[in-house]
Design a protein around this motif. Structure first.
Motif, PDB file in Angstrom:
ATOM      1  N   ARG A   1      -7.628 -27.451  11.852  1.00 49.82           N
ATOM      2  CA  ARG A   1      -7.477 -27.170  13.514  1.00 49.82           C
ATOM      3  C   ARG A   1      -6.907 -25.791  13.511  1.00 49.82           C
ATOM      4  N   PRO A   2      -7.157 -25.443  14.767  1.00 50.39           N
ATOM      5  CA  PRO A   2      -6.874 -23.823  15.131  1.00 50.39           C
ATOM      6  C   PRO A   2      -5.425 -23.666  14.932  1.00 50.39           C
ATOM      7  N   ASN A   3      -5.100 -22.319  14.445  1.00 51.88           N
ATOM      8  CA  ASN A   3      -3.683 -21.914  14.339  1.00 51.88           C
ATOM      9  C   ASN A   3      -3.184 -21.941  15.950  1.00 51.88           C
ATOM     10  N   PRO A   4      -2.249 -22.559  16.406  1.00 52.69           N
ATOM     11  CA  PRO A   4      -1.746 -22.579  17.471  1.00 52.69           C
ATOM     12  C   PRO A   4      -1.310 -21.245  18.325  1.00 52.69           C
ATOM     13  N   ALA A   5      -1.103 -20.116  17.232  1.00 51.11           N
ATOM     14  CA  ALA A   5      -0.599 -18.911  17.509  1.00 51.11           C
ATOM     15  C   ALA A   5      -1.839 -17.885  17.392  1.00 51.11           C
ATOM     16  N   SER A   6      -3.002 -18.431  17.168  1.00 52.58           N
ATOM     17  CA  SER A   6      -4.129 -17.439  16.979  1.00 52.58           C
ATOM     18  C   SER A   6      -4.499 -16.509  17.954  1.00 52.58           C
ATOM     19  N   ARG A   7      -4.087 -16.869  19.517  1.00 54.44           N
ATOM     20  CA  ARG A   7      -4.428 -16.283  20.648  1.00 54.44           C
ATOM     21  C   ARG A   7      -3.401 -15.667  21.130  1.00 54.44           C
ATOM     22  N   ILE A   8      -2.099 -15.650  20.551  1.00 54.26           N
ATOM     23  CA  ILE A   8      -0.922 -14.912  21.055  1.00 54.26           C
ATOM     24  C   ILE A   8      -0.833 -13.642  20.370  1.00 54.26           C
TER      25      ILE A   8
END
Length: 208
Positions: A26-33
């Motif tokens: 799953r995508p890292n939940p912090a990837s777009r922060i």
């Protein structure tokens, strides 16, 4: 798979877990922060907390692997396998965050892994309901532990906070699934012993 090949595959997997090598599904939940500016003390503190969380995921991999291996009911075995796969995402996310913070995984990961695997084996040998009960209690304690980290992490460290928040959400679901499959409440002494062991691990992993 032949027995020897299975041993080699399991050993390779254990080495990868202990070395912080994992792939997230799953995508890292912090990837777009966007990365925040942290001073040296804040960065060190965030790294210490994320190292604790990474160690927790090393232990989770060992526990679920052992419990799945020795589970009796196929549905229970599958639950351990499925939860372990989601926990592998956590392993990858926390390792990535440690790298971003310029820090390292715990040097004692082999010790944590072996200890957790032994504990998972004992829990599984006690039967599926007790093994599931061990998961319920473990996830309850992990949820509380992650909640405390959300208050301890620097407010501006949104990347670490996003990872921890998603991890906490998953842990709640894993505990609920284990309970739904028949997990029993562990005796009070067992719960307290688990808390004491967790305290030792977190105290050491923060630094090493």
């Amino acid at each position: 798979m032949p027995f020897l090949d299975k041993i080699i595959v399991d050993f390779d997997r254990a080495l990868r877990v202990m070395g912080g090598i994992a792939s997230a599904s799953r995508p890292n939940p912090a990837s777009r922060i966007v990365e925040a500016v942290l001073d040296a003390d804040q960065q060190r503190h965030s790294a210490g907390l994320m190292r604790i969380n990474h160690v927790g995921e090393v232990c989770a991999q060992a526990l679920y692997d052992a419990q799945a291996r020795f589970a009796h009911d196929p549905s229970v075995k599958q639950q351990f396998i499925d939860a372990g796969r989601e926990e592998e995402d956590h392993l990858a996310w926390t390792a990535e965050r440690l790298r971003e913070l310029g820090s390292h995984i715990s040097l004692l990961n082999p010790l944590w892994y072996v200890g957790a695997y032994a504990l998972g084996t004992v829990a599984a040998r006690l039967g599926d309901t007790r093994s599931l009960g061990f998961v319920v209690e473990t996830e309850r304690q992990v949820e509380a532990h992650l909640t405390s980290h959300l208050t301890e992490l620097p407010e501006q460290d949104a990347k670490s906070r996003a990872i921890v928040d998603k991890m906490r959400e998953d842990e709640v679901l894993h505990g609920a699934a284990a309970k739904a499959l028949g997990g029993t409440v562990l005796p009070f002494p067992a719960r307290k012993a688990m808390q004491a062991m967790s305290k030792v691990m977190t105290s050491i992993a923060y630094y090493i």
